[in-house]
Design an enzyme around this catalytic site. Structure first.
Site, PDB file in Angstrom:
ATOM      1  CB  CYS A 219      -2.704  -0.314  44.023  1.00  0.00           C
ATOM      2  SG  CYS A 219      -3.540  -0.165  42.435  1.00  0.00           S
TER       3      CYS A 219
ATOM      4  CB  CYS B 251      -1.382  -0.599  39.138  1.00  0.00           C
ATOM      5  SG  CYS B 251      -2.314   0.940  39.036  1.00  0.00           S
TER       6      CYS B 251
ATOM      7  CB  CYS C   3      -3.055   4.177  39.870  1.00  0.00           C
ATOM      8  SG  CYS C   3      -3.776   3.584  41.400  1.00  0.00           S
TER       9      CYS C   3
ATOM     10  CD  GLU D 143       1.335   2.877  39.552  1.00  0.00           C
ATOM     11  OE1 GLU D 143       0.433   3.753  39.568  1.00  0.00           O
ATOM     12  OE2 GLU D 143       1.850   2.429  40.573  1.00  0.00           O
TER      13      GLU D 143
ATOM     14  CD  GLU E 182      -6.164  11.752  44.615  1.00  0.00           C
ATOM     15  OE1 GLU E 182      -6.653  12.725  45.224  1.00  0.00           O
ATOM     16  OE2 GLU E 182      -5.283  11.006  45.108  1.00  0.00           O
TER      17      GLU E 182
ATOM     18  CG  ASN F 280      -2.006  10.363  41.596  1.00  0.00           C
ATOM     19  OD1 ASN F 280      -1.114  11.099  41.196  1.00  0.00           O
ATOM     20  ND2 ASN F 280      -2.372  10.349  42.863  1.00  0.00           N
TER      21      ASN F 280
END
Ligand code: THU
Length: 160
Positions: free
Chosen positions: A112, A115, A73, A75, A64, A62
Site C-alpha cells: 500500500c 508502506c 500491514c 511490511e 488488524e 498484518n
C-alpha cells in the site's frame, strides 16, 4: 512545455525455482509468517520477510484491529521491528505474499502507499536499494528498489 517518462523495470518469474536461492528463502519465510497473521476482519493474511545486510531474515505479518485504522500491514510490522532492533543494518530485500480467505496464495499483491513511503525512508536512510519480491499466485514480480514503486515521492525534496 516538456514531458518526462518514468520507467519501472519489473522482472517477472513464473516459477519460484527460477529465482536465486536467497530470494526463494525469503519468499518461503514470507509465506510461512503469513499463516500467523491476525486478520479476522479482512481474512487476508499477509506475510513480509526482510533480508538484512548480515543475512538475517526478519519477518512480520498484518495485525488488524476492530478499529480498522489502528491495524498495521505486514511490511511495516517487519520493517519497524528490523529498524528498532538493528538500527545500523541496511535492508537488502523484501518479500511479500498473502493468503486469501480460501487459503490460496493471493492473485495479486503490492504494498500500500503508506508502506511504500515507510520502506522508502529505510532505502534512503541506508542509501541501499531494497530489492522487492512480490509473490502472488501465478507469478513473482521483482523490482530493483522501492523508489520505483513510489515515483514523485515525498522526501522533503522530490526523489524521482
Ligand atoms: N495489507 C498488508 O498487510 N500489506 C499489503 O501490502 C496490503 C494490505 C493488509 C492490511 C489489512 O490487514 C489487509 O491486508 C487487508 O487490506
Amino acid at each position: 512545455m516538456q514531458q518526462s517518462e518514468f520507467k519501472i523495470i519489473i522482472t517477472q518469474y513464473k516459477d519460484l525455482n527460477e529465482l536465486p536461492e536467497n530470494d526463494r528463502q525469503l519468499i518461503m519465510a514470507a509465506r510461512e509468517i503469513a499463516f500467523s497473521a491476525y486478520a479476522p476482519y479482512s481474512g487476508f493474511k499477509v506475510g513480509a520477510a526482510l533480508r538484512m545486510s548480515d543475512g538475517r531474515i526478519i519477518t512480520g505479518n498484518n495485525q488488524e484491529n476492530a478499529s480498522s485504522p489502528v491495524g498495521c500491514c505486514a511490511e511495516r510490522t517487519a520493517l519497524y521491528w528490523a529498524n528498532a532492533n538493528f538500527p545500523e543494518k541496511p535492508v537488502l530485500a523484501l518479500a511479500i505474499t498473502a493468503i486469501d480467505r480460501a487459503g490460496n496464495l493471493a492473485a495479486h499483491l503490492s504494498p500500500c502507499g503508506t508502506c511504500r513511503q515507510a520502506l522508502l525512508e529505510t532505502e534512503i536512510r541506508f542509501n541501499q536499494p531494497i530489492r522487492v519480491l512480490l509473490d502472488s499466485r501465478n507469478q513473482i514480480d521483482v523490482l530493483n528498489n522501492v523508489k520505483s514503486l513510489l515515483p514523485l515521492s515525498f522526501n522533503g525534496e522530490c526523489v524521482i
